[in-house]
Design an enzyme around this catalytic site. Structure first.
Site, PDB file in Angstrom:
ATOM      1  N   CYS A 224      -6.510  -8.782  -3.338  1.00  0.00           N
ATOM      2  CA  CYS A 224      -7.222  -7.508  -3.409  1.00  0.00           C
ATOM      3  C   CYS A 224      -6.137  -6.558  -3.928  1.00  0.00           C
ATOM      4  O   CYS A 224      -5.347  -5.779  -2.828  1.00  0.00           O
ATOM      5  CB  CYS A 224      -8.045  -7.043  -2.165  1.00  0.00           C
ATOM      6  SG  CYS A 224      -8.561  -5.269  -2.179  1.00  0.00           S
ATOM      7  N   CYS A 227      -6.220  -3.389  -1.605  1.00  0.00           N
ATOM      8  CA  CYS A 227      -6.020  -3.331  -0.047  1.00  0.00           C
ATOM      9  C   CYS A 227      -4.305  -3.560  -0.093  1.00  0.00           C
ATOM     10  O   CYS A 227      -3.685  -2.852   0.763  1.00  0.00           O
ATOM     11  CB  CYS A 227      -6.400  -4.892   0.199  1.00  0.00           C
ATOM     12  SG  CYS A 227      -8.245  -4.989   0.105  1.00  0.00           S
TER      13      CYS A 227
END
Length: 307
Positions: A224, A227
């Site tokens: 991600c 993230c």
């Protein structure tokens, strides 16, 4: 933000798409010809326009010789291991065991490889629990074969391994993204508690059920981008707010237990930050905005925040 569309999906193994400007900064790589600024793609000649290179003086100031500058002094304490064959590559991954291994695939004629290399050298000096490898794709037939085996088509290309398994890869990234990736995938000694399943979450909650500390649980996925982007902020906050806040992290796609936890917590997008106090979830923040995240942490810590 990334959407958790399929909780039973296997970990992503493809390269995360970069913005068009970043992709354009990569160099196509197959077989190089001795002529300056020329390469062969599918046996047809392609002429590359001349571009300004990093000067030896600038690179020396950065503390390392770039891949393409032969004869430039190399720092004696350089910790980047040069790989010259597939056998050396496999042996380095095996020797690293469960440590993070960061591999840069480069070529001597890639401007971007020249520019990013000094930053990788600097990271190698400060990240002692991470191994750094350099593969020069145009060095020999053995390194060309290694690049073909690893399906490297553009450089600079960074691959991240743990326990001999590729866990992530990137193309055309800059120093900030490289540092963020190393912190995100290699972090093992920070103040952020690493959680690997529901049992770890329950144990952390029980340990902090009394005492008044807020738990901030960072829920993400291995591949991600947002993230990774926000994680350096989480690291800094974990150090500066350690007296009042406990920071923890879980990758939802690490195993079935983590995925089940994401389902039960109704986590649809990542990163999602769960705020837990006295055993109860008191709120959540979805997103990677640094300012918004800090504001929410302060709010759930009892600090009055005006938006």
């Amino acid at each position: 933000m990334a959407t958790v569309a399929n909780f039973s999906a296997k970990p992503i193994t493809t390269v995360i798409p970069r913005p068009s400007s970043a992709v354009a900064s990569t160099s196509s790589f197959l077989f190089f010809d001795p002529k300056p600024n020329s390469l062969i793609l599918n046996q047809s000649w392609v002429k590359i326009p001349s571009r300004r290179r990093f000067s030896a003086v600038k690179v020396k100031a950065a503390g390392a010789a770039p891949p393409g500058k032969v004869g430039t002094p190399v720092v004696k304490d350089e910790k980047v291991q040069k790989i010259h064959s597939g056998e050396e590559f496999d042996e380095a991954l095996k020797k690293a065991k469960n440590k993070l291994v960061v591999v840069e695939f480069a070529t001597s004629k890639s401007d971007q490889s020249n520019k990013i290399y000094p930053f990788m050298v600097e990271l190698s000096r400060t990240c002692n629990d991470v191994d750094f490898l350099l593969v020069m794709g145009d060095e020999s037939e053995k390194t060309r074969e290694l690049c073909r085996r690893e399906k490297i088509e553009k450089v600079p290309h960074f691959s991240f391994y743990k326990s001999m398994e590729k866990i992530h890869e990137e193309e055309g990234i800059g120093p900030d993204q490289l540092m963020g990736d190393v912190l995100y995938y290699g972090d093992s000694h920070s103040a952020v508690v690493q959680l690997h399943g529901r049992a770890d979450v329950e144990k952390l909650i029980d340990e902090n059920r009394t005492g008044g500390k807020l738990i901030v649980l960072d829920v993400g996925l291995k591949h991600c981008g947002p993230c990774v982007k926000v994680y350096p902020t989480v690291l800094k906050l974990s150090r500066s707010m350690s007296e009042t806040v406990v920071f923890a992290r879980m990758n939802g796609d690490e195993n079935d237990s983590c995925m089940e936890f994401l389902k039960d917590m109704n986590v649809i997008e990542v990163p999602t930050f769960l705020f837990i106090r006295d055993g109860d979830i008191c709120g959540r923040y979805v997103g990677s905005g640094k300012g918004e995240l800090i504001g929410e942490i302060l709010r759930y810590s009892g600090v009055r925040v005006t938006y």
